[in-house]
Scaffold this active site. Structure first.
Site, short mmCIF file in Angstrom:
data_model
loop_
_atom_site.label_atom_id
_atom_site.label_comp_id
_atom_site.label_asym_id
_atom_site.label_seq_id
_atom_site.Cartn_x
_atom_site.Cartn_y
_atom_site.Cartn_z
N HIS A 60 0.80 -17.17 6.01
CA HIS A 60 2.49 -16.82 4.69
C HIS A 60 3.23 -17.49 4.81
CE1 HIS A 60 4.44 -12.88 5.83
NE2 HIS A 60 4.93 -13.73 5.44
N ASP A 105 -3.63 -12.82 7.57
CA ASP A 105 -2.92 -13.71 7.62
C ASP A 105 -2.22 -14.02 9.44
OD1 ASP A 105 -0.38 -14.40 6.57
OD2 ASP A 105 0.31 -12.29 6.79
N SER A 192 8.78 -12.16 9.28
CA SER A 192 7.91 -12.30 9.32
C SER A 192 6.95 -13.44 10.04
CB SER A 192 7.11 -13.39 7.88
OG SER A 192 7.34 -12.19 6.88
#
Length: 236
Positions: A60, A105, A192
């Site tokens: 992402h 992911d 992230s």
């Protein structure tokens, strides 16, 4: 349940913290695999060094980005200075990545040149199918975004029991995910894609969490369950 993909911009006046929650400053020498994944020269996400020219991060983190926008700072505790910066040359996202559910992911990105050097070393990856047990001691590292303090931070946490994690996030937690942390000890904006490690072995990739960073454990892409994709793309 409202999920937060941990890539939000930290702005003055935001209700969300822009740092690792409950963490402390860290030295890159102790976590030499940590990478600042930069978009147009500004910190965007975390990543980890998995080979001399390969980094591992969350899929992402690259949504909507071209390779020419991506670079990686290694070997520095500070996100805007020190170490070396290398440009992305190619990337291989998992073919089943779902931007709606954040499942699968994971992406490996190749850079032009060698990532290795002073305070820049490879992290080992968990083996195929490895599922870290509840209670395993782990550490997550990351850097805050933009207007916040820029020093590398870390927090020591543990793997959460899967049933407890599912009670919070319901069926959104798949076999490709693992939960870690607790209220008051978690990741947030800018973290992230960063590595969750047990010693010097990476077991997870920071993926998503609750709307309020401090309120619950976070969800990580499971390296063990996605290991074959890393091997097929990067040969490591």
């Amino acid at each position: 349940m409202q999920r937060l993909v941990l890539l939000l911009v930290c702005m003055l006046g935001s209700a969300l913290p822009c740092r690792i929650i409950g963490g402390t400053n860290a030295d890159i020498a102790d976590y030499p695999w940590q990478v600042s994944f930069q978009k147009l020269g500004s910190h965007n996400c975390g990543a980890s060094i998995i080979g001399s020219s390969w980094v591992l991060t969350a899929a992402h983190c690259v949504d909507g980005l071209s390779l020419s926008w991506m670079s990686f700072r290694v070997g520095s505790s500070i996100r805007e200075s020190g170490g070396s910066v290398l440009q992305a040359s190619s990337g291989f996202m998992h073919g089943k990545y779902d931007s709606d559910t954040t499942d699968y992911d994971i992406i490996v990105v190749q850079v032009s040149g060698s990532l290795l050097g002073s305070n820049a070393q490879v992290v080992s990856l968990s083996s195929d199918g490895y599922d870290p047990a509840a209670g395993l001691a782990v550490t997550v590292t990351g850097r805050p975004k933009w207007l916040c303090a820029s020093t590398l931070q870390k927090v020591d946490i543990s793997i959460s029991d899967r049933s407890y994690c599912e009670s919070i996030f319901s069926s959104e937690v798949t076999d490709r995910m693992v939960c870690a942390g607790q209220a008051g000890k978690s990741v947030c904006n800018g973290d992230s894609g960063g590595p969750l490690v047990s010693g010097n072995m990476q077991v997870g990739i920071v993926s998503w969490g609750a709307k309020t960073c401090e309120s619950a454990p976070d969800v990580y892409a499971s390296v063990g369950n996605l290991r074959s994709r890393v091997r097929s793309a990067a040969g490591v």
